[in-house]
Design an enzyme around this catalytic site. Structure first.
Site, PDB file in Angstrom:
ATOM      1  N   CYS A 174       0.862  -1.183   0.000  1.00 43.49           N
ATOM      2  CA  CYS A 174       0.000   0.000   0.000  1.00 43.49           C
ATOM      3  C   CYS A 174       0.897   1.230   0.000  1.00 43.49           C
ATOM      4  O   CYS A 174       2.085   1.121  -0.304  1.00 43.49           O
ATOM      5  CB  CYS A 174      -0.992  -0.004   1.167  1.00 43.49           C
ATOM      6  SG  CYS A 174      -0.299   0.239   2.809  1.00 43.49           S
ATOM      7  N   ASN A 210       2.366   1.629   4.276  1.00 43.80           N
ATOM      8  CA  ASN A 210       2.596   0.371   4.988  1.00 43.80           C
ATOM      9  C   ASN A 210       2.270   0.478   6.474  1.00 43.80           C
ATOM     10  O   ASN A 210       2.948  -0.090   7.313  1.00 43.80           O
ATOM     11  CB  ASN A 210       4.030  -0.129   4.766  1.00 43.80           C
ATOM     12  CG  ASN A 210       4.254  -1.563   5.214  1.00 43.80           C
ATOM     13  OD1 ASN A 210       5.308  -1.894   5.729  1.00 43.80           O
ATOM     14  ND2 ASN A 210       3.287  -2.428   5.025  1.00 43.80           N
ATOM     15  N   CYS A 233      -1.527   0.901   7.249  1.00 50.13           N
ATOM     16  CA  CYS A 233      -2.972   0.618   7.366  1.00 50.13           C
ATOM     17  C   CYS A 233      -3.372  -0.634   6.603  1.00 50.13           C
ATOM     18  O   CYS A 233      -3.580  -1.697   7.191  1.00 50.13           O
ATOM     19  CB  CYS A 233      -3.798   1.815   6.853  1.00 50.13           C
ATOM     20  SG  CYS A 233      -3.640   3.315   7.838  1.00 50.13           S
ATOM     21  N   SER A 276      -1.926  -2.606   3.892  1.00 50.49           N
ATOM     22  CA  SER A 276      -1.068  -3.775   3.650  1.00 50.49           C
ATOM     23  C   SER A 276      -0.684  -4.503   4.932  1.00 50.49           C
ATOM     24  O   SER A 276      -0.658  -5.737   4.930  1.00 50.49           O
ATOM     25  CB  SER A 276       0.155  -3.412   2.798  1.00 50.49           C
ATOM     26  OG  SER A 276       0.962  -2.443   3.403  1.00 50.49           O
ATOM     27  N   ASP A 280      -8.426   3.697   1.432  1.00 49.98           N
ATOM     28  CA  ASP A 280      -7.368   3.924   2.414  1.00 49.98           C
ATOM     29  C   ASP A 280      -7.973   4.486   3.698  1.00 49.98           C
ATOM     30  O   ASP A 280      -8.396   5.644   3.738  1.00 49.98           O
ATOM     31  CB  ASP A 280      -6.334   4.891   1.857  1.00 49.98           C
ATOM     32  CG  ASP A 280      -5.073   4.950   2.703  1.00 49.98           C
ATOM     33  OD1 ASP A 280      -5.122   4.552   3.888  1.00 49.98           O
ATOM     34  OD2 ASP A 280      -4.039   5.406   2.180  1.00 49.98           O
TER      35      ASP A 280
END
Length: 161
Positions: A8, A11, A13, A15, A127
């Site tokens: 993501c 790194n 949230c 992934s 996100d």
């Protein structure tokens, strides 16, 4: 060993949530000795930091471990090290493919996470750093990780033995 990398932006949230959920599901199916998982970000803002508080809180609610997880950035050698590089959104996929450029010495499959969930309207995992909706991301990640395990099982028949 089959190697999976979730990617993501930062790194912290999406992934790491996918990494933790996938690792948990692998353990439930006794596949943790056959499939390894990691996560990384395309950006460097959060290097060395643990997952976001919202991700940690949600994983705690479900009893899913994130022990030892720290943000890292995608590296060139990841292209040779991983069999599956799964990007949480279109921008991540573009950035990863741009980073790897024309490298041809890999068998890595690079694709978007939402390709695992074609019935969903969105092409991207939202996100939660911006939306605040960690529950929505968890629901997508949980189902997508189940489907990824099935996909890997179909591509690597020795997993079912």
């Amino acid at each position: 060993m089959i190697n999976v990398l979730f990617v993501c932006l930062g790194n912290i949230c999406r992934s790491p949530m996918a990494e933790a959920v996938f690792r948990h599901q692998l353990k439930e199916q006794h596949l943790e000795d056959r499939i390894a998982v990691d996560s990384a970000g395309t950006g460097d803002w959060h290097l060395g930091k643990p997952p976001h508080e919202g991700t940690r809180k949600l994983l705690d609610e479900y009893g899913i471990s994130y022990d030892g997880m720290r943000a890292r950035q995608v590296l060139m050698q990841d292209y040779q090290s991983y069999d599956y590089i799964i990007c949480m959104d279109s921008n991540n996929e573009r950035d990863v493919k741009q980073l790897f450029g024309t490298m041809s010495d890999s068998h890595a499959q690079v694709f978007k996470f939402m390709d695992l969930l074609p019935e969903q309207a969105s092409n991207d995992v939202p996100d939660p750093y911006y939306t605040g909706n960690f529950d929505e991301v968890y629901e997508l990640v949980s189902e997508g990780c189940k489907r990824l395990i099935a996909r890997i099982g179909a591509e690597y028949s020795e997993l079912s033995k």
